[in-house]
Design a protein around this motif. Sequence first.
Motif, PDB file in Angstrom:
ATOM      1  N   GLY A  92     -54.767  -2.726 -19.110  1.00  0.00           N
ATOM      2  CA  GLY A  92     -55.996  -2.386 -19.834  1.00  0.00           C
ATOM      3  C   GLY A  92     -55.731  -1.346 -20.905  1.00  0.00           C
ATOM      4  N   PRO A  93     -56.434  -1.398 -21.998  1.00  0.00           N
ATOM      5  CA  PRO A  93     -56.202  -0.429 -23.070  1.00  0.00           C
ATOM      6  C   PRO A  93     -56.768   0.948 -22.713  1.00  0.00           C
ATOM      7  N   LEU A  94     -56.129   1.969 -23.238  1.00  0.00           N
ATOM      8  CA  LEU A  94     -56.628   3.330 -23.061  1.00  0.00           C
ATOM      9  C   LEU A  94     -57.588   3.665 -24.202  1.00  0.00           C
ATOM     10  N   LEU A  95     -58.721   4.207 -23.838  1.00  0.00           N
ATOM     11  CA  LEU A  95     -59.744   4.582 -24.810  1.00  0.00           C
ATOM     12  C   LEU A  95     -59.863   6.102 -24.871  1.00  0.00           C
ATOM     13  N   GLY A 102     -63.746   7.218 -18.816  1.00  0.00           N
ATOM     14  CA  GLY A 102     -62.525   7.381 -19.600  1.00  0.00           C
ATOM     15  C   GLY A 102     -61.562   8.373 -18.975  1.00  0.00           C
ATOM     16  N   PHE A 103     -62.131   9.428 -18.372  1.00  0.00           N
ATOM     17  CA  PHE A 103     -61.279  10.408 -17.691  1.00  0.00           C
ATOM     18  C   PHE A 103     -60.589   9.790 -16.489  1.00  0.00           C
ATOM     19  N   LEU A 106     -57.747   7.522 -17.590  1.00  0.00           N
ATOM     20  CA  LEU A 106     -56.538   8.279 -17.935  1.00  0.00           C
ATOM     21  C   LEU A 106     -55.875   8.849 -16.692  1.00  0.00           C
ATOM     22  N   LEU A 107     -56.665   9.251 -15.694  1.00  0.00           N
ATOM     23  CA  LEU A 107     -56.102   9.771 -14.455  1.00  0.00           C
ATOM     24  C   LEU A 107     -55.333   8.684 -13.701  1.00  0.00           C
ATOM     25  N   GLY A 108     -55.901   7.468 -13.636  1.00  0.00           N
ATOM     26  CA  GLY A 108     -55.184   6.377 -12.995  1.00  0.00           C
ATOM     27  C   GLY A 108     -53.924   5.990 -13.744  1.00  0.00           C
TER      28      GLY A 108
END
Length: 244
Positions: A92-95, A102-103, A106-108
């Motif tokens: 999946g893309p990072l946003l 969103g946090f 990024l944590l995963g």
Amino acid sequence: MRPFFLYAGIALVAGSTLALEILLTRITSVIAWYHLSFFVIALAMLGMTAGSIYVFMRPGRFGQAVVVRRLARSSALFAALAPLAVAWTMSGPLLPVTDLMGFFALLGFGAALAVPFAAAGVALTLALTRTGLPPGRAYGCDLLGAAAGCGLVIPLLDAVDAASAVLVVGAVAALGALAFATCDEEPGERRRSSGHVLRWRWRCWRSPASTRPPRRRRCARRGSRACARTRASSCTWPGTRTRG
């Protein structure tokens, strides 16, 4: 233990760890933002530090009797988790982090990248501190393997794409796990233990009649406990007791 295979395992695991770190910086800079490459380096250091701390916080799980087994298992775990971590990051893309979801994304992302390096940290910490190798030679093999892993990334990326290169890195780490697994016992010890078993079997069958177990008699009822006890006592390992 056979030191050659220990040194080879250290070099292979160290080289695959650094190669995976470089490949992840490239993959992350493509699928997300370029400045996340430094984030990947920090996650790799975090994972390896966590693995090292775990070894020293749980000394009972990494005793001298099982250190080679733990080495092989942690290296094999690193080899298996490296492609899975890349697949998770590319799923999946990072946003931009503008909300709670969103946090957590990024944590995963960070946790998925740190877990393989934790397994590598366990393996390298055990190899450098618990195997009894000379520290200078062990660290020398670690540095040589890491340098070779960094240098071989360039021709590897010329031949295949980054995702396929991660599979190659996992295969190299699996070779390191195999090297650790084959250094468990000296060939001479294997021959001595096999010879001991053969000598015992020979004595068991060639023992005098006075020391042999009595011949099995036909029981009144087949399958009775007396027959089972007689069959079990026909030839037992010295120093062991048979179950009644």
